[in-house]
Scaffold this active site. Structure first.
Site, PDB file in Angstrom:
ATOM      1  N   SER A  17      41.491  53.634  34.897  1.00 41.27           N
ATOM      2  CA  SER A  17      41.174  53.169  33.542  1.00 41.27           C
ATOM      3  C   SER A  17      42.112  53.737  32.472  1.00 41.27           C
ATOM      4  O   SER A  17      42.515  53.002  31.566  1.00 41.27           O
ATOM      5  CB  SER A  17      39.719  53.499  33.200  1.00 41.27           C
ATOM      6  OG  SER A  17      38.864  52.788  34.053  1.00 41.27           O
ATOM      7  N   LYS A  66      25.993  56.764  35.735  1.00 42.53           N
ATOM      8  CA  LYS A  66      25.670  55.461  35.135  1.00 42.53           C
ATOM      9  C   LYS A  66      24.190  55.289  34.773  1.00 42.53           C
ATOM     10  O   LYS A  66      23.863  54.550  33.849  1.00 42.53           O
ATOM     11  CB  LYS A  66      26.088  54.323  36.079  1.00 42.53           C
ATOM     12  CG  LYS A  66      27.583  54.101  36.118  1.00 42.53           C
ATOM     13  CD  LYS A  66      27.918  52.876  36.956  1.00 42.53           C
ATOM     14  CE  LYS A  66      29.412  52.626  36.935  1.00 42.53           C
ATOM     15  NZ  LYS A  66      29.781  51.354  37.546  1.00 42.53           N
ATOM     16  N   ASP A 102      30.002  45.602  34.048  1.00 40.87           N
ATOM     17  CA  ASP A 102      30.399  45.371  35.451  1.00 40.87           C
ATOM     18  C   ASP A 102      30.082  43.948  35.908  1.00 40.87           C
ATOM     19  O   ASP A 102      30.924  43.263  36.486  1.00 40.87           O
ATOM     20  CB  ASP A 102      29.691  46.360  36.382  1.00 40.87           C
ATOM     21  CG  ASP A 102      30.254  47.762  36.279  1.00 40.87           C
ATOM     22  OD1 ASP A 102      31.464  47.902  36.009  1.00 40.87           O
ATOM     23  OD2 ASP A 102      29.490  48.728  36.471  1.00 40.87           O
ATOM     24  N   GLY A 128      23.126  47.804  46.251  1.00 45.76           N
ATOM     25  CA  GLY A 128      23.465  49.027  45.513  1.00 45.76           C
ATOM     26  C   GLY A 128      23.709  48.713  44.032  1.00 45.76           C
ATOM     27  O   GLY A 128      23.331  47.649  43.537  1.00 45.76           O
ATOM     28  N   LYS A 155      15.076  47.423  49.727  1.00 47.82           N
ATOM     29  CA  LYS A 155      15.947  47.787  48.604  1.00 47.82           C
ATOM     30  C   LYS A 155      16.329  46.539  47.795  1.00 47.82           C
ATOM     31  O   LYS A 155      16.366  46.557  46.568  1.00 47.82           O
ATOM     32  CB  LYS A 155      17.201  48.481  49.132  1.00 47.82           C
ATOM     33  CG  LYS A 155      17.522  49.752  48.371  1.00 47.82           C
ATOM     34  CD  LYS A 155      18.618  50.507  49.062  1.00 47.82           C
ATOM     35  CE  LYS A 155      19.750  50.802  48.101  1.00 47.82           C
ATOM     36  NZ  LYS A 155      20.896  51.439  48.769  1.00 47.82           N
TER      37      LYS A 155
END
Ligand code: ATR
Length: 276
Positions: A17, A66, A102, A128, A155
């Site tokens: 970045s 995050k 994102d 995830g 999940k």
């Protein structure tokens, strides 16, 4: 002195970045600097307080902060709230507000290349953080036909349940996904399976996919994962994780500065770094 920006994470030394954002600042004649800021999980509260006292103008947030960063912000945008994670923080009128770019970064990268996703039947593989960002963002944009396949079904169920936007999606096993793979117009690997050093692994077999389907991977190191290689052999159009990475940065840049950076140039800068 110019404005300060950065990326917080642990570890964060490998981040590309700074190269991408510092080049964009210089291209647009903006007096600002973007740096990597390593913060250990136990120190997050104290270090973020310091950044705020120094009036940092904005920052990206990467693993493992995050989710935890949300405790230290004045406001969180609706989509980021649904996702339950923030990757971009913006100082606006003295307040720090969190966003998640994102998912939108992924969508922009795909739409730029392949057009609208509105009528596409989409399959996301994984459950995830990246899957959560992409799934909740697609739902927030009104794209309803998005199924999720994951090794651990519970999940994926939790991920779907947590979504604040109406969805019609089905949660299925990897085996079921492989059996009905020809039904999907777009298949996305949202896991880190296939990323260096796990280059000989893939999350799902793509045998029998539609010839004109789109297959995307969020991994960009290597640029062509085993998953994408198989997709190419099956005649699909492919997209690696680089556009998602660049667009999540470009959207953050615009939130901070109000200016659109040159995405092609940002891509070039990251590609150069990946070659090193
Ligand atoms: P996080 O954002 O949670 O750190 P990640 O490590 O990038 O996530 O990816 C985790 C996802 O990859 C999970 O969906 C995981 O499946 P489980 O929920 O069953 O653990 C999936 N995953 C990891 N290894 C996998 C494999 N070998 N095959 C298929 N899926 C796998």
């Amino acid at each position: 002195m110019g404005k300060e920006y950065g990326v917080i994470g642990f570890p964060v030394g490998h981040s590309m970045s700074p190269f991408m954002h510092n080049d964009a600042f210089s291209q647009l004649g903006i007096d600002a600097i973007y740096r990597s800021i390593q913060i250990e999980p136990a120190e997050l509260e104290v270090k973020v307080k310091e950044l705020k006292e120094n009036e940092i103008a904005g920052f990206n947030v990467t693993m493992p902060h995050k989710v935890a960063i949300m405790n230290y912000l004045d406001e969180v945008d609706e989509v980021a709230k649904s996702i339950g994670a923030v990757n971009t923080v913006v100082l606006c009128n003295g307040k720090y507000k969190g966003y998640n770019t994102d998912g939108l970064g992924f969508v922009k990268g795909i739409v730029e290349q392949y057009g609208s996703l509105q009528d596409k039947r989409i399959l996301l593989v994984g459950a995830g953080g990246a899957c959560r960002a992409i799934f909740h963002t697609l739902a927030s944009l009104g794209i309803e036909s998005v199924d999720i396949a994951n090794r651990t079904i519970e999940k994926a169920e939790q991920l779907k349940e947590a979504c604040s936007y109406p969805v019609q999606s089905k949660v299925i096993s990897l085996e079921t996904a492989e059996q009905r793979i020809e039904k999907y117009d777009m298949i996305v690997n949202t896991t880190t399976v296939g990323m260096l050093p796990r280059v000989n692994e893939k999350s799902l077999s793509l045998k029998g996919i539609k010839k004109n389907s789109i297959v995307a991977d969020i991994v960009y190191n290597p640029l062509e994962t085993l998953f994408l290689k198989e997709a190419k052999q099956q005649g699909a159009s492919i997209q690696n994780g680089l556009p998602m990475f660049v667009y999540q940065g470009a959207i953050a840049f615009e939130l901070w500065t109000g200016q659109k950076p040159d995405v092609k140039r940002m891509t070039y800068i990251v590609e150069q770094q990946l070659k090193k």
